[in-house]
Scaffold this active site. Structure first.
Site, short mmCIF file in Angstrom:
data_model
loop_
_atom_site.label_atom_id
_atom_site.label_comp_id
_atom_site.label_asym_id
_atom_site.label_seq_id
_atom_site.Cartn_x
_atom_site.Cartn_y
_atom_site.Cartn_z
N LYS A 67 0.72 -1.13 0.02
CA LYS A 67 0.01 -0.11 0.02
C LYS A 67 0.72 1.13 0.01
O LYS A 67 1.92 1.42 0.78
CB LYS A 67 -0.76 0.06 1.31
CG LYS A 67 -2.04 1.31 1.13
CD LYS A 67 -2.70 0.87 2.45
CE LYS A 67 -3.80 2.25 2.69
NZ LYS A 67 -4.65 2.01 3.82
N SER A 136 -9.30 2.54 2.99
CA SER A 136 -8.37 2.98 2.06
C SER A 136 -7.43 2.17 1.28
O SER A 136 -6.79 2.67 0.68
CB SER A 136 -7.61 4.06 3.06
OG SER A 136 -6.78 3.31 4.04
N SER A 160 -10.09 0.02 7.05
CA SER A 160 -9.51 -0.02 5.70
C SER A 160 -8.92 -1.19 5.38
O SER A 160 -8.33 -1.25 4.00
CB SER A 160 -8.53 1.11 5.77
OG SER A 160 -8.91 2.40 5.91
#
Length: 422
Positions: A67, A136, A160
């Site tokens: 990420k 996210s 997330s």
């Protein structure tokens, strides 16, 4: 559109260890999958042309995505923001360095929402590209669901990891707080920010966690697990009535299937102290965001989204006493959570209010996840169910702080039970 086919990490490692394939071939297959699929999904913000490949290590040949909220010394790290376009950290985040030491190939950076908050990125849901993949950790979930890589690393501050995993129909595991190191993350709320993992199934994500950390977390078939000895709590939280009809039906089916498989089911009414703790998440997050991201607001106001600026300003305007109250409510909640697990082993709740919302303007709602992030307890989204039109629905399992192995072990068993009932 046809359902995406995630890659089983377990099967890939079995093929490697039996000599059917080798690390260079495994990484080449991931590179080709990204090349052919990612134009449609947009899960990656950067892909390595010549990724480093190891031999002889636990994760050799396993291509993973990181990420883009986590630092990488050899790749751009943009934190989902134009402010940091082209930014090159000098060192890796601790969990990235750990993955390299264990032999994983860091094949690229996956899309994150801006600063891992709510402003969406370009990633779409592999099950239906007109729907959000969640956030996210948008790209991390979508890359696994689309079959580009067998595993990825993400983060969770509210929901997330769990929410994108549920929306994309894969397993998302948020470990106990700080089981995975968060050093080298672009922090939003440091007392909440948690590194998590994605893979196709619970067994796969448990194997990834085991090989990444060196901890005993894998969940190979265990005949000693007796469902009758496991007390599963149906957590009747104050948010449960807000789940949509499909999610409510999936949870009911899951509970009935678990009971039929021999698990002991215990209804659990949410204590008032945990309702109060859930309400503490937002002010605590905002205050810490005001501290962590305040310097960015001062320097780059014109380059930040309005919703990010709003939460930073909200946190900066908050009295320290309000933050202290939220911290006290969280502490009381953690004590109540520990007491809750004196009577049960695993809690089941929805992973999200329903399937992935249509459109890309919203990444969905973390209302069923943020309490457990605040509590620091391990949780996992179990993939098994879907709506009539094929959108995934996840069931969230939660365990006592530090009881990650039991959580993964029981969740793997439940996944098989749920898939039979789905």
């Amino acid at each position: 559109m046809p359902a995406p086919e995630p890659i089983s990490l377990s099967a890939l490692l079995q093929a490697r260890d039996s000599g059917q394939t080798a690390p260079p071939e495994m990484v080449a297959q991931a590179s080709e999958a990204i090349r052919t699929k990612d134009d449609d999904i947009v899960a990656f913000t950067h892909v390595e042309n010549r990724p480093a490949i190891s031999n002889g290590a636990p994760l050799s040949g396993i291509a993973i995505g990181i990420k883009d909220i986590l630092d990488t010394a050899d790749m751009p790290t943009g934190y989902g923001s134009e402010v940091f376009a082209g930014h090159r950290p000098r060192t890796d985040a601790a969990v990235v360095a750990l993955a390299r030491r264990r032999g994983a190939t860091i094949i690229g950076k996956t899309v994150t929402t801006e600063y891992a908050f709510f402003e969406p990125g370009p990633t779409v849901n592999p099950h239906n590209t007109s729907h959000t993949p969640g956030g996210s950790s948008s790209g991390s979930a979508a890359a696994v669901a689309a079959g580009m890589v067998p595993a990825t690393i993400g983060t969770q501050t509210g929901g997330s990891v769990l929410r994108p995993a549920a929306y994309c129909g894969i397993a998302g595991y948020k470990p106990s707080f700080r089981l995975l190191p968060a050093t080298g993350m672009k922090h939003f709320a440091p007392s909440l920010d948690t590194v998590g993992l994605f893979a196709a199934t619970v067994t796969d994500v448990a194997l990834f966690a085991d090989l990444l950390t060196g901890r005993d977390l894998r969940v190979a078939s265990d005949p000693s697990l007796r469902p009758a000895d496991i007390r599963i709590g149906l957590y009747r939280c104050s948010e449960l009535p807000t789940a949509d009809a499909a999610m409510q039906a999936a949870l009911e089916t899951a509970i009935a299937a678990a009971q039929a498989a021999g698990f002991t089911i215990i209804p659990v009414e949410e204590p008032d102290v945990l309702k109060k703790a859930r309400a503490a998440h937002s002010p605590l997050q905002a205050f810490e965001a005001g501290m962590s991201c305040g310097p960015d607001l001062a320097l780059f106001e014109d380059q930040l989204s309005q919703r990010l600026k709003d939460v930073i300003r909200e946190g900066q305007a908050m009295a320290p006493q309000a933050y202290d109250t939220a911290r006290r409510d969280a502490k009381r909640g953690r004590m109540a959570t520990a007491a809750l697990f004196d009577d049960i082993d695993i809690l089941l709740t929805p992973s999200a209010p329903g399937p992935a919302p249509r459109g890309l303007a919203s990444t969905g709602d973390p209302r069923f996840n943020k309490l457990w992030t605040l509590m620091g307890t391990p949780s996992i989204s179990i993939p098994a169910f879907s709506t009539a039109d094929g959108l995934p629905l996840g069931i969230q399992a939660v365990a006592r702080f530090g009881d990650d192995r039991r959580l993964l072990k029981v969740a793997a068993h439940l996944e098989k039970v749920f898939r039979t009932a789905a």
